[in-house]
Each structure stands twice: as C-alpha cells, then as structure tokens.
Design a protein around this motif. Structure first.
Motif, PDB file in Angstrom:
ATOM      1  N   PHE A 285      49.074  26.763  35.093  1.00 55.97           N
ATOM      2  CA  PHE A 285      48.745  28.167  35.299  1.00 55.97           C
ATOM      3  C   PHE A 285      49.193  28.668  36.669  1.00 55.97           C
ATOM      4  N   GLY A 286      49.918  27.840  37.380  1.00 54.83           N
ATOM      5  CA  GLY A 286      50.395  28.214  38.704  1.00 54.83           C
ATOM      6  C   GLY A 286      49.711  27.383  39.765  1.00 54.83           C
ATOM      7  N   ALA A 287      50.449  27.107  40.831  1.00 53.91           N
ATOM      8  CA  ALA A 287      49.938  26.206  41.867  1.00 53.91           C
ATOM      9  C   ALA A 287      48.653  26.733  42.496  1.00 53.91           C
ATOM     10  N   MET A 288      48.581  28.054  42.733  1.00 52.57           N
ATOM     11  CA  MET A 288      47.405  28.607  43.401  1.00 52.57           C
ATOM     12  C   MET A 288      46.157  28.440  42.534  1.00 52.57           C
ATOM     13  N   VAL A 289      46.274  28.794  41.239  1.00 52.80           N
ATOM     14  CA  VAL A 289      45.120  28.714  40.351  1.00 52.80           C
ATOM     15  C   VAL A 289      44.713  27.266  40.133  1.00 52.80           C
ATOM     16  N   ASP A 290      45.689  26.415  39.863  1.00 52.88           N
ATOM     17  CA  ASP A 290      45.372  25.003  39.627  1.00 52.88           C
ATOM     18  C   ASP A 290      44.706  24.372  40.842  1.00 52.88           C
ATOM     19  N   THR A 291      45.210  24.698  42.037  1.00 51.66           N
ATOM     20  CA  THR A 291      44.628  24.151  43.257  1.00 51.66           C
ATOM     21  C   THR A 291      43.210  24.671  43.468  1.00 51.66           C
ATOM     22  N   ALA A 292      43.002  25.960  43.176  1.00 52.51           N
ATOM     23  CA  ALA A 292      41.667  26.538  43.330  1.00 52.51           C
ATOM     24  C   ALA A 292      40.675  25.890  42.379  1.00 52.51           C
ATOM     25  N   ILE A 293      41.100  25.652  41.137  1.00 54.05           N
ATOM     26  CA  ILE A 293      40.221  25.035  40.159  1.00 54.05           C
ATOM     27  C   ILE A 293      39.855  23.624  40.584  1.00 54.05           C
ATOM     28  N   GLU A 294      40.850  22.865  41.032  1.00 55.22           N
ATOM     29  CA  GLU A 294      40.579  21.499  41.453  1.00 55.22           C
ATOM     30  C   GLU A 294      39.698  21.482  42.701  1.00 55.22           C
ATOM     31  N   SER A 295      39.865  22.477  43.574  1.00 53.46           N
ATOM     32  CA  SER A 295      39.033  22.561  44.774  1.00 53.46           C
ATOM     33  C   SER A 295      37.576  22.806  44.401  1.00 53.46           C
ATOM     34  N   VAL A 296      37.345  23.692  43.409  1.00 48.20           N
ATOM     35  CA  VAL A 296      35.972  23.936  42.949  1.00 48.20           C
ATOM     36  C   VAL A 296      35.383  22.648  42.395  1.00 48.20           C
ATOM     37  N   THR A 297      36.172  21.951  41.592  1.00 47.83           N
ATOM     38  CA  THR A 297      35.708  20.690  41.013  1.00 47.83           C
ATOM     39  C   THR A 297      35.296  19.712  42.099  1.00 47.83           C
ATOM     40  N   ARG A 298      36.156  19.543  43.076  1.00 49.64           N
ATOM     41  CA  ARG A 298      35.894  18.595  44.157  1.00 49.64           C
ATOM     42  C   ARG A 298      34.656  19.009  44.954  1.00 49.64           C
ATOM     43  N   GLY A 299      34.541  20.322  45.232  1.00 54.26           N
ATOM     44  CA  GLY A 299      33.407  20.802  46.011  1.00 54.26           C
ATOM     45  C   GLY A 299      32.082  20.605  45.295  1.00 54.26           C
ATOM     46  N   VAL A 300      32.053  20.867  43.992  1.00 56.87           N
ATOM     47  CA  VAL A 300      30.822  20.679  43.220  1.00 56.87           C
ATOM     48  C   VAL A 300      30.390  19.226  43.243  1.00 56.87           C
ATOM     49  N   ILE A 301      31.329  18.334  42.997  1.00 59.61           N
ATOM     50  CA  ILE A 301      30.992  16.921  42.878  1.00 59.61           C
ATOM     51  C   ILE A 301      30.581  16.329  44.222  1.00 59.61           C
ATOM     52  N   THR A 302      31.269  16.724  45.304  1.00 59.17           N
ATOM     53  CA  THR A 302      31.051  16.054  46.593  1.00 59.17           C
ATOM     54  C   THR A 302      29.986  16.700  47.468  1.00 59.17           C
ATOM     55  N   THR A 303      29.716  17.991  47.294  1.00 61.32           N
ATOM     56  CA  THR A 303      28.810  18.659  48.226  1.00 61.32           C
ATOM     57  C   THR A 303      27.583  19.280  47.580  1.00 61.32           C
ATOM     58  N   VAL A 304      27.590  19.542  46.276  1.00 63.89           N
ATOM     59  CA  VAL A 304      26.501  20.289  45.656  1.00 63.89           C
ATOM     60  C   VAL A 304      25.543  19.393  44.888  1.00 63.89           C
ATOM     61  N   LEU A 305      26.054  18.492  44.083  1.00 63.91           N
ATOM     62  CA  LEU A 305      25.201  17.732  43.177  1.00 63.91           C
ATOM     63  C   LEU A 305      24.419  16.650  43.914  1.00 63.91           C
ATOM     64  N   PRO A 306      23.145  16.485  43.586  1.00 67.26           N
ATOM     65  CA  PRO A 306      22.357  15.391  44.169  1.00 67.26           C
ATOM     66  C   PRO A 306      22.938  14.034  43.763  1.00 67.26           C
ATOM     67  N   ALA A 307      22.559  13.007  44.508  1.00 68.27           N
ATOM     68  CA  ALA A 307      23.123  11.679  44.284  1.00 68.27           C
ATOM     69  C   ALA A 307      22.777  11.117  42.914  1.00 68.27           C
ATOM     70  N   ASP A 308      21.618  11.516  42.350  1.00 66.58           N
ATOM     71  CA  ASP A 308      21.219  10.940  41.073  1.00 66.58           C
ATOM     72  C   ASP A 308      21.771  11.706  39.874  1.00 66.58           C
TER      73      ASP A 308
END
Length: 392
Positions: free
Chosen positions: A193-216
């Motif tokens: 879908f384009g480098a900008m959109v793909d990068t933004a989507i992957e960034s959201v994914t990474r941010g949710v997993i690494t900074t938002v979700l509790p460890a359990d």
C-alpha cells in the motif's frame, strides 16, 4: 468493561473519525430525580422504549441514574435536548438508533441525526472535506473538548435492539475468565500500500506490543506481508485470521486498508519460475459485509474490535457499513471502533494507541479505565487538548 454504542470520534488534529459501535460498558442507569444528577442520557424514539427496558433495568441495578430524551429534527436541537436532560454530572450519552443515509433526510422515526464537521487535514489532499461524527453531542459547553462519552447503537428496529441487548447482558454476566481475556489479536493488512502506510502500520504494531500491553497479555499477531515472520502459514490469510478470531480475545485490532463494506489486504502470487517472472499482486478482502457472519464467537466471550482503517465505520452510508454489520452479527464483536471516513495513518495511530493505553495503563489488574466509554473519552480529550493548544 462495559459500553454499548456506536460512537463517532472525530479528532481534527489527526483527521480521524473513530466510531464506537456497540459495546457493553457496564455503566448502571436509573431514572434521574433531577436533570443535573443524570449519569447517563439516553436518546431513543418511543418506538424503542419497550425493547430498551431490560437494558435500562440492568444499568439501574448497577447504580447509574438515567434520563431519557427523544431525537429532534436537527442535530443541534438534539444536542440541546440532551443537555437539558443532563448536566455537569452526566458522564455518558447513548444514542439508540441508526443515522439517516448521508444523501437523505431522516425518514424513520427512530433515526438520530449525526453531525458533519470539517476535516481540515484530509481536505488539503483533495479528499474528505467533512466527517460524520456524534462527538459534538458530548461537548456540553461548546469548547470543543468532550465532557461525556458518546456512543451509538445503530439499530433500525426494536427486534435488532432486543438481540443486541441480549448479547450485552450475556457478555456482562459472563463468568468465563479464560485465557481469551488476556489475549490481544492484532492483524496488519499490509503488503504494497506504499512505503509510508506500510511503515506506519508496522510502527503501530510495534508500539502496541512493546509499550502498551501489560507483560501478562498474550499477543497474537497476523501480518499480511509475504515472508514476514508473523505472516501465518497456509494458503488463505483470511481463513487463518477468522480461525484466530474464533479462539477469542479481549481486543481484535486491524491496522490496514478499508472500504465502507470491507477490510482489504494485498495478496501475492509467487513467480512461475521463468526468468522474466515477477510476483503478482491482487486485492483480497479480509472481511466484508458478506462474510461477517463467519465471525463465530459466543457473546459471553465476545471481543472489542478496533478497525484502524478508512471508511469501515461509515455509519451514514446507504445500507450497513462493515462496522455495523459486525456489531449486529450474532457471533460478532460486542463493540466496534472504526473510522467513518478517510483517516490518516498518524491519526489512527494516535487515537488507537491512546485508547489502548487508557484501557491497559494502571488500575487493578492493569484494567485502566473500567469502561470502554471512559477509555474513548480519555483518548479523545487528550487529542482535543493538544489540538486546542496548537490553535491558542
């Protein structure tokens, strides 16, 4: 977590309209003795009163005070009636009824008009100049900062309302505290879908997993990108995602491309082995109005769906948008949060991350806000305050 309604959230800072369609937020309701004591204001046509009674009783038993008002001929008049019935103590507004199609006036007595507000970001790119939103209903004093959470149940009949309320009751009365309540399913519909959109989507994914979700928390990630480590095996990405959905999760989040009636991803066909052969790309519908009935999950263990994609929550479109179809499906989510028009990746990321942070940060057992309506309100107010600060 309780909150039922389809809520349109429009944040001009992000050019993002997020519509919360039907969840159960167990906020109790009782008839308010005085207007300024109402915790919840419900807007519903008289034709829906009988079907609404079990929900009102359930909320009353939970301790909330309810005031009821009727839809008016304009959004502005409905806003006035809401705040005549409510007051400073009002925390929630529930709109019970669909909105008219964008090209028609109200033609059913139970319909509730929505607002059309400017979309300064997308309009600069020659696209959406205005966005449908219920968000102004929650602004009591006109300062463009939400004072109450706003949600909509997009039902078109008393029969639909009865089925939705039965699902809400089943969800809130469930004693199933299995692993699904700690599960978080994230689907990335990327792949060309384009480098900008793909990068933004992957960034959201990474941010949710690494900074938002509790460890359990137990994250399950499905990425529609060939050769990506989280791309599920098998020929059909859609089948893999639907199978995961049926196992259950507290949240089911999609980040990618959407249309009014579907979520889309790009599918590759491997080269045929000839020297000049190249991968072939084709559009595949991950979820649409036709296969939404394949969402099979009992209401006792239903998920909350967050669709970070354009148009999937266009609740003023003729017929049902995908978010409406999902929330009305017997095996669908108990709530759907989606964009009502074109939305920018940055706006989706800000609102999506803000919502999840409000849910998971702090509180007993990392529950954050007790109700999804509170989480939506917290995220919206945060973005609205930033926008107001930029303008001052």
């Amino acid at each position: 977590m309780r909150w039922i309604a389809m809520t349109s959230r429009t944040i001009s800072l992000c050019s993002c309209t997020l519509v919360l369609l039907g969840l159960c937020s167990a906020f109790p309701l009782t008839s308010a003795a005085q207007a300024d004591e109402a915790d919840v204001v419900v807007v519903a046509a008289p034709e829906l009163d009988e079907a609404l009674q079990p929900w009102i009783q359930m909320r009353s038993d939970q301790g909330l005070r309810i005031a009821i008002t009727r839809p008016a001929d304009t959004a502005a008049l409905t806003h006035q009636q809401i705040w005549n019935a409510g007051g400073p103590e009002t925390r929630y507004i529930v709109l019970v009824g669909d909105t008219p199609d964008y090209d028609a006036r109200r033609d059913q007595p139970h319909q509730i008009l929505t607002w059309m507000i400017p979309a300064p970001v997308t309009s600069r790119f020659g696209s959406t100049s205005a966005l449908p939103s219920d968000l102004p209903y929650g602004d009591r004093d006109g300062d463009k900062i939400s004072d109450a959470a706003i949600g909509r149940l997009p039902v078109r009949s008393a029969e639909q309302l009865t089925r939705v309320i039965q699902r809400i009751e089943a969800y809130e009365n469930s004693d199933d505290f299995g692993l699904w309540r700690r599960s978080f399913q994230l689907t990335g519909g990327v792949g060309g879908f384009g480098a900008m959109v793909d990068t933004a989507i992957e960034s959201v994914t990474r941010g949710v997993i690494t900074t938002v979700l509790p460890a359990d928390t137990k994250p399950q990630i499905a990425y529609a990108s060939p050769n990506h480590p989280f791309c599920p095996a098998g020929e059909s990405f859609t089948d893999a995602v639907l199978h995961r959905y049926r196992t259950g999760a507290r949240f089911w989040v999609y980040a990618g491309h959407g249309q009014i009636d579907r979520l889309e991803l790009l599918k590759t066909t491997a080269p045929d082995g000839t020297p000049a052969a190249r991968e072939q790309w084709s559009v595949e519908s991950l979820l649409n109005n036709q296969n939404a009935n394949q969402l099979k999950r009992a209401p006792e263990g239903a998920t909350i769906a967050v669709l970070l994609a354009c148009f999937a929550g266009a609740y003023d479109a003729p017929g049902d948008c995908l978010a409406e179809r999902m929330i009305l499906a017997d095996g669908g989510p108990i709530a759907v949060i989606a964009s009502s028009r074109l939305s920018m990746p940055y706006g989706n990321a800000c609102m999506g991350l803000g919502l999840l942070e409000s849910v998971y940060s702090g509180g007993p057992q990392n529950t954050g806000c007790d109700r999804i309506g509170d989480a939506m309100l917290h995220a919206a107010r945060s973005l609205q305050s930033k926008e107001k600060g930029k303008q001052s």
